[in-house]
Design an enzyme around this catalytic site. Structure first.
Site, PDB file in Angstrom:
ATOM      1  N   THR A   1      23.432  -8.109 -23.912  1.00 34.24           N
ATOM      2  CA  THR A   1      23.378  -9.619 -24.698  1.00 34.24           C
ATOM      3  C   THR A   1      24.161 -11.178 -24.365  1.00 34.24           C
ATOM      4  O   THR A   1      24.320 -12.064 -24.038  1.00 34.24           O
ATOM      5  CB  THR A   1      23.499  -9.750 -26.059  1.00 34.24           C
ATOM      6  OG1 THR A   1      22.274  -8.927 -26.114  1.00 34.24           O
ATOM      7  CG2 THR A   1      23.424 -11.217 -26.995  1.00 34.24           C
ATOM      8  N   TYR A   2      25.711 -10.363 -24.013  1.00 32.20           N
ATOM      9  CA  TYR A   2      26.648 -11.018 -23.159  1.00 32.20           C
ATOM     10  C   TYR A   2      26.619 -11.608 -22.088  1.00 32.20           C
ATOM     11  O   TYR A   2      26.809 -13.140 -21.702  1.00 32.20           O
ATOM     12  CB  TYR A   2      28.221 -10.106 -23.270  1.00 32.20           C
ATOM     13  CG  TYR A   2      28.911 -10.648 -22.580  1.00 32.20           C
ATOM     14  CD1 TYR A   2      30.078 -11.844 -23.562  1.00 32.20           C
ATOM     15  CD2 TYR A   2      29.576 -10.473 -21.155  1.00 32.20           C
ATOM     16  CE1 TYR A   2      30.696 -12.641 -22.774  1.00 32.20           C
ATOM     17  CE2 TYR A   2      30.459 -11.409 -21.507  1.00 32.20           C
ATOM     18  CZ  TYR A   2      31.438 -12.398 -21.095  1.00 32.20           C
ATOM     19  OH  TYR A   2      32.526 -12.276 -20.907  1.00 32.20           O
ATOM     20  N   ALA A   3      25.943 -10.456 -21.013  1.00 30.60           N
ATOM     21  CA  ALA A   3      25.691 -11.306 -19.712  1.00 30.60           C
ATOM     22  C   ALA A   3      24.274 -12.100 -19.531  1.00 30.60           C
ATOM     23  O   ALA A   3      24.014 -13.337 -18.978  1.00 30.60           O
ATOM     24  CB  ALA A   3      24.986 -10.041 -19.068  1.00 30.60           C
TER      25      ALA A   3
ATOM     26  N   SER B   1      23.775 -14.597 -22.359  1.00 26.36           N
ATOM     27  CA  SER B   1      24.827 -15.439 -22.649  1.00 26.36           C
ATOM     28  C   SER B   1      25.379 -16.564 -21.777  1.00 26.36           C
ATOM     29  O   SER B   1      25.451 -17.580 -21.282  1.00 26.36           O
ATOM     30  CB  SER B   1      24.914 -15.301 -24.130  1.00 26.36           C
ATOM     31  OG  SER B   1      26.465 -14.569 -23.976  1.00 26.36           O
ATOM     32  N   LYS B   2      26.269 -15.888 -20.792  1.00 28.76           N
ATOM     33  CA  LYS B   2      26.815 -16.597 -19.533  1.00 28.76           C
ATOM     34  C   LYS B   2      26.299 -16.945 -18.893  1.00 28.76           C
ATOM     35  O   LYS B   2      26.517 -17.373 -17.704  1.00 28.76           O
ATOM     36  CB  LYS B   2      28.231 -15.100 -19.498  1.00 28.76           C
ATOM     37  CG  LYS B   2      28.819 -15.042 -20.139  1.00 28.76           C
ATOM     38  CD  LYS B   2      29.721 -16.461 -20.967  1.00 28.76           C
ATOM     39  CE  LYS B   2      31.058 -16.346 -21.632  1.00 28.76           C
ATOM     40  NZ  LYS B   2      32.262 -16.938 -21.271  1.00 28.76           N
TER      41      LYS B   2
END
Length: 249
Positions: free
Chosen positions: A155-157, A159-160
């Site tokens: 999810t972090y990847a 979003s970035k």
């Protein structure tokens, strides 16, 4: 150094970690720095005080990101203390739940994207009318948008990764104004975002991912951001710059 003398910079999430290192470096280079924070006023004031103790200028602004009206709140606080902007650093971000896809909840997914993607999008949108010609936008991304070594950070990847697209689109749009837009993509950095994780075998494994045999420091990222904020980078735009110590090699 006074390469940024007369410039005004805004660093979101500037109270801690990478954001603090960037804010301090830009202040040392002569910029007047707006140190944004969400909740930790003490840390933000400590960052501003450190900049001033080193001979720089700084002020703090508060706005919780990831909620309705966050960009408007941030810019209203900024406008109360500054007249125009030269450097925007979209740094603020959260990791969210570290889990593989089957274990990610909708609420966590939405929150990560609200902070990491939606907030910098609209902060940039509202910032364009304040950003002077010849200015800089620097988005702090992640090496994970170009590699899949850590599937629990999906999810972090993601979003970035959206910031990578924003960088290229804005670089094309803003080029005629002499504004450059770039992404700085760190690897694992020793900040409190990873508190409790960078120890023992985990630290040894993460360090081994880089040919240089260590994890990164906030200053590793800040020094790259400082180059992109300076006139030395005037012919660099729309780029994704890996600051992971070669982890993706």
């Amino acid at each position: 150094m006074t390469t940024l003398a007369g410039k005004t910079a805004l660093v979101t999430g500037g109270s801690r970690g990478i954001g603090r290192a960037i804010a301090k470096r830009l202040g040392r280079d002569g910029a007047r720095v707006a140190v944004h924070y969400g909740n930790n006023e003490v840390a933000a004031k400590e960052t501003a005080a450190a900049i001033e103790a080193a001979g720089g200028q700084a002020f703090t602004i508060q706005a919780r990101l990831g909620v309705p009206g966050d960009a408007e709140t941030l810019w209203a606080a900024f406008d109360a203390q500054a007249d125009g902007l030269d450097i925007l650093i979209n740094n603020a971000g959260i990791l969210g739940d570290q889990a593989e896809i089957q274990d990610i909840t909708g609420s966590n997914f939405d929150h990560v994207f609200a902070v990491n993607t939606r907030a910098p999008f609209f902060i940039s949108q509202h910032g364009l009318r304040r950003l002077r010609d010849g200015g800089r936008i620097i988005n702090i991304g992640t090496m994970l948008s170009h590699g899949s070594a850590m599937p629990r950070s999906i999810t972090y990847a993601m979003s970035k990764g959206a910031l990578d697209v924003l960088t290229q689109m804005l670089a094309k749009q803003l080029g005629p104004r002499g504004i450059t837009v770039n992404t700085v993509a760190p690897g694992v950095i020793d900040t409190d975002m990873h508190e409790g994780r960078l120890v023992g075998d985990a630290l040894a494994w993460l360090s081994s991912l880089s040919p240089m045999g260590r994890i990164g420091t906030p200053e590793d990222v800040a020094d790259t951001a400082a180059f992109l904020a300076s006139d030395d980078s005037r012919w660099v735009t729309g780029q994704w710059i890996d600051v992971s110590g070669g982890t993706l090699l």
